[in-house]
Scaffold this active site. Structure first.
Site, PDB file in Angstrom:
ATOM      1  N   GLU A 182      36.543  61.842  57.551  1.00 45.57           N
ATOM      2  CA  GLU A 182      35.158  62.001  57.089  1.00 45.57           C
ATOM      3  C   GLU A 182      34.591  63.357  57.502  1.00 45.57           C
ATOM      4  OE1 GLU A 182      33.697  60.071  55.037  1.00 45.57           O
ATOM      5  OE2 GLU A 182      34.619  58.103  55.230  1.00 45.57           O
ATOM      6  N   ARG A 189      33.476  65.891  54.569  1.00 42.80           N
ATOM      7  CA  ARG A 189      32.023  66.125  54.449  1.00 42.80           C
ATOM      8  C   ARG A 189      31.593  67.411  55.140  1.00 42.80           C
ATOM      9  NH1 ARG A 189      29.163  60.222  54.139  1.00 42.80           N
ATOM     10  NH2 ARG A 189      31.051  58.990  54.027  1.00 42.80           N
ATOM     11  N   GLU A 212      31.789  57.502  42.239  1.00 32.18           N
ATOM     12  CA  GLU A 212      33.081  57.580  41.523  1.00 32.18           C
ATOM     13  C   GLU A 212      32.983  57.404  40.012  1.00 32.18           C
ATOM     14  OE1 GLU A 212      32.592  55.770  44.310  1.00 32.18           O
ATOM     15  OE2 GLU A 212      33.662  57.067  45.727  1.00 32.18           O
TER      16      GLU A 212
HETATM   17  C1  DMJ Z   1      32.926  59.679  49.611  1.00 32.98           C
HETATM   18  O1  DMJ Z   1      32.703  59.967  50.942  1.00 32.98           O
HETATM   19  C2  DMJ Z   1      34.190  60.313  49.158  1.00 32.98           C
HETATM   20  O2  DMJ Z   1      34.249  60.330  47.796  1.00 32.98           O
HETATM   21  C3  DMJ Z   1      35.364  59.607  49.711  1.00 32.98           C
HETATM   22  O3  DMJ Z   1      36.565  60.128  49.219  1.00 32.98           O
HETATM   23  C4  DMJ Z   1      35.311  58.144  49.372  1.00 32.98           C
HETATM   24  N1  DMJ Z   1      34.069  57.515  49.432  1.00 32.98           N
HETATM   25  C5  DMJ Z   1      32.844  58.189  49.436  1.00 32.98           C
HETATM   26  C6  DMJ Z   1      31.942  57.845  48.308  1.00 32.98           C
HETATM   27  O4  DMJ Z   1      32.035  56.603  47.793  1.00 32.98           O
END
Ligand code: DMJ
Length: 643
Positions: free
Chosen positions: A268, A272, A535
């Protein structure tokens, strides 16, 4: 693309206490300083005493010392005409010459030693008079000095590298007034989300829009790392929200600190924070983002210290101690986590000229290449100690998803030079099509999950990103099956749209089934929530870019309206707990990915294609755009630092 925070955390242990020196590096520095001080004190007192004793001894003993052969040995080399020679600080006099001068010199030395001795004693007395608190304060000052020095060292400017071709950082203003209006609405939604976070959650990781306060989950550890600020930066920039961007930059510059005793998710933080900082750097050219990204990456590196080099899921940013999620099969690391580092790490090596990041991710790839794969599928779990697969579960949704995405994107990001990654992607997709992709009775194409030799006919919201991935990978596919993969992308987009359309709120559930007469509908109560995920909209955007079929803009607009109607509250945007209920309750979380991804993909959907063209930019799994690097397959030879 996994969300460990939402998975059961049963059996989660507290991190093992590391009370060794490495757990407290500053402490170690502190101890060294005080020890050093005391040692110096003792040493100076000792030397003073020796000198004193030597000169205060009766003359006979002094002569005795010279008689012990020293004079015999040294005299032949002494130029007696000059009356003596200073050897190693001791004055050795010549034969009866200048006796008077010698006495004076001796006296001068004696006085100096006496004075030094007294001074040292005074200082020692002073020190002893100080209270424990005063001594501690002094130690703290020394400690702060060391920390400041380290920080200065950390923020050194990095060696300049040629910037890749940054094409398409423009306004992307659409010509059609209706589309312009829709785009403005998305920008207004971004303002609402940001302003409320700014007001109620500033510096916290996320916002609770109903309680109007900060929010955080275990993926970010226990410190306030401003996840929303970092995640939102590039969206603000693209939307032309420059004042907000500058506010974010200032906070990052002054407050974003990674030397915190906090255990974070490597995946994460990579997608991010590092992804967000790198994208902000490339878009704005502001050095601070690059420097912070590199500092943070350095803190993630200890996670790779496992017997296999497969990183732990979590790492403590201060101690570097890593471990895995308690819920993961047999102490395993997760495919979608250790397999979603490649893009960012290649960029880090490119920008720093340091191959360490590149080597770490290539090592993971090589290891995966060598392993047997049941039915050609990659299981979601891999034990970092033994290098063996855990449970044989395969998913293109949570726990697996972005691993496949990053194989394709590694190839695209290398300007299609990294053919090894493309081959791995093609092989994986072939196995997925064969074993996981099916058509429902009602004719909907879905991607199921493989669990110990059995296909579960369930698809997650997370899996819906795959529509966009298939379309993105169509060009360059094996046996020239571009048309086939574009079609597959369109079918997945359609199925995911159905999962939205069959709800009361016109927002998609977290997971939906294709079983026993059920088609694209959630069955279990704990799968009916919508947490502002991107998504489905992400897939609409890719499909729009590749086909320009207006239905994708239409579907995107439906989703935007539903979000604005059902997720908007006065304090921001919130997820909802049941998309089939006409009076939904809120989960009271404004996820950082809502600003990073959902709103960005919507904005791009209503922008012209020359804003961040896909030939020049590759979006990481958190929608942070990174430029294509024109690099050779595995050598990074585009960077002069490697030549
Ligand atoms: C996001 O943090 C990213 O797309 C990650 O790969 C998967 N899930 C979340 C959003 O749903």
């Amino acid at each position: 693309m996994t969300t460990p925070a939402l998975l059961p955390l049963s059996g989660r242990r507290l991190p093992p206490l590391n009370l060794g020196a490495s757990a407290f590096p500053h402490h170690r520095a502190t101890l060294r300083l005080s020890e050093k001080f005391i040692l110096l004190l003792i040493l100076s007192a000792f030397i003073t005493l020796c000198f004193g004793a030597f000169f205060f001894l009766p003359d006979s003993s002094k002569h005795k010392r010279f008689d012990l052969g020293l004079e015999d040995v040294l005299i032949p080399h002494v130029d007696t005409s000059k009356g003596g020679k200073n050897l190693g600080g001791f004055l050795i006099h010549g034969q009866g010459h200048d006796e008077h001068r010698h006495r004076e010199e001796e006296e001068r030395l004696r006085n100096k030693i006496r004075a030094d001795h007294e001074k040292a004693l005074e200082e020692a007395k002073e020190k002893l008079k100080k209270s424990r608190d005063e001594i501690q304060a002094e130690i703290q000052t020394e400690k702060n000095k060391v920390v400041q020095e380290l920080k200065k060292k950390d923020s050194k400017p990095l060696p300049p590298v040629p910037l890749p071709n940054l094409i398409g950082i423009n306004s992307g203003e659409p010509a059609d007034p209706d589309i312009r209006e829709k785009r403005n609405k998305i920008k207004e939604m971004m303002k609402h989300a940001w302003d409320n976070y700014r007001q109620y959650g500033w510096g916290h990781n996320e916002l609770k829009p109903i309680a109007r306060k900060g929010h955080s989950t275990n993926i970010f550890g226990n410190s306030q790392m401003g996840a929303t600020i970092v995640d939102a930066l590039d969206t603000l920039y693209i939307m032309g929200l420059h004042d907000e961007f500058r506010e974010g930059q200032e906070w990052i510059d002054k407050n974003l600190d990674f030397s915190v005793n906090s255990e974070v998710s490597v995946f994460e933080v990579n997608i991010r924070f590092i992804g967000g900082l790198l994208a902000a750097y490339y878009l704005s050219g502001q050095e601070v983002f690059k420097i912070k990204a590199v500092q943070l990456a350095g803190k993630l590196l200890p996670a790779f210290n496992t017997p296999t080099g497969i990183p732990w899921a979590m790492v403590n940013l201060k101690s570097g101690v890593g471990r895995n999620w308690g819920w993961a099969s047999a102490g395993s690391s997760i495919l979608a986590e250790f397999g979603t580092l490649h893009m960012e790490f290649v960029h880090l090596s490119y920008l720093t000229g340091d191959p360490i990041y590149y080597n770490k991710v290539m090592h993971i790839r090589k290891l995966l290449q060598k392993m047997d794969r049941p039915n050609g599928l990659y299981p979601n779990y891999l034990n970092p100690r033994t290098g063996r697969w855990g449970q044989h579960h395969t998913s293109v949704g949570g726990l697996g998803d972005s691993f496949y995405e990053y194989l394709l994107k590694a190839w695209l990001m290398s300007d299609k030079m990294d053919t090894e990654a493309r081959k791995m992607y093609d092989d994986a997709i072939e196995a997925i099509e064969k074993h996981l992709i099916r058509k429902s009775n009602g004719g909907l194409t879905f991607i199921g999950e493989w669990k110990n030799g059995h296909l579960e006919r369930k698809m997650g919201h997370l899996t819906c990103f795959a529509g966009g991935m298939f379309a993105l990978g169509a060009d360059g596919s094996r046996d020239d099956k571009a048309g086939h993969y574009l079609q597959l992308g369109a079918e997945i987009a359609h199925t995911c749209h159905e999962s939205y359309d069959r709800t009361t709120l016109k927002l998609g559930p977290e997971a939906f089934k294709f079983d026993g007469g059920v088609e694209a509908v959630a069955v279990r109560q704990n799968e009916k929530y919508y947490i502002l995920r991107p998504e489905v909209i992400e897939t609409y955007w890719y499909m729009w870019r590749f086909t320009h079929d207006p239905k994708y803009r239409q579907w995107g607009w439906e989703a935007a309206q539903a979000i604005d109607k059902y997720c908007r509250v006065s304090g921001g945007f919130s997820g909802v707990k049941d998309v089939y209920s006409s009076s939904p309750t809120y989960d009271d979380v404004q996820q950082s990915f809502f600003l990073a991804e959902t709103l960005k993909y919507l904005y791009l959907l209503f922008s012209s294609d020359d804003l961040l063209p896909l030939d020049n930019w590759v979006f990481n799994t958190e929608a942070h755009p990174l430029p294509v690097l024109h690099l050779a397959n595995t050598t990074l030879s585009g960077n002069p630092a490697y030549r």
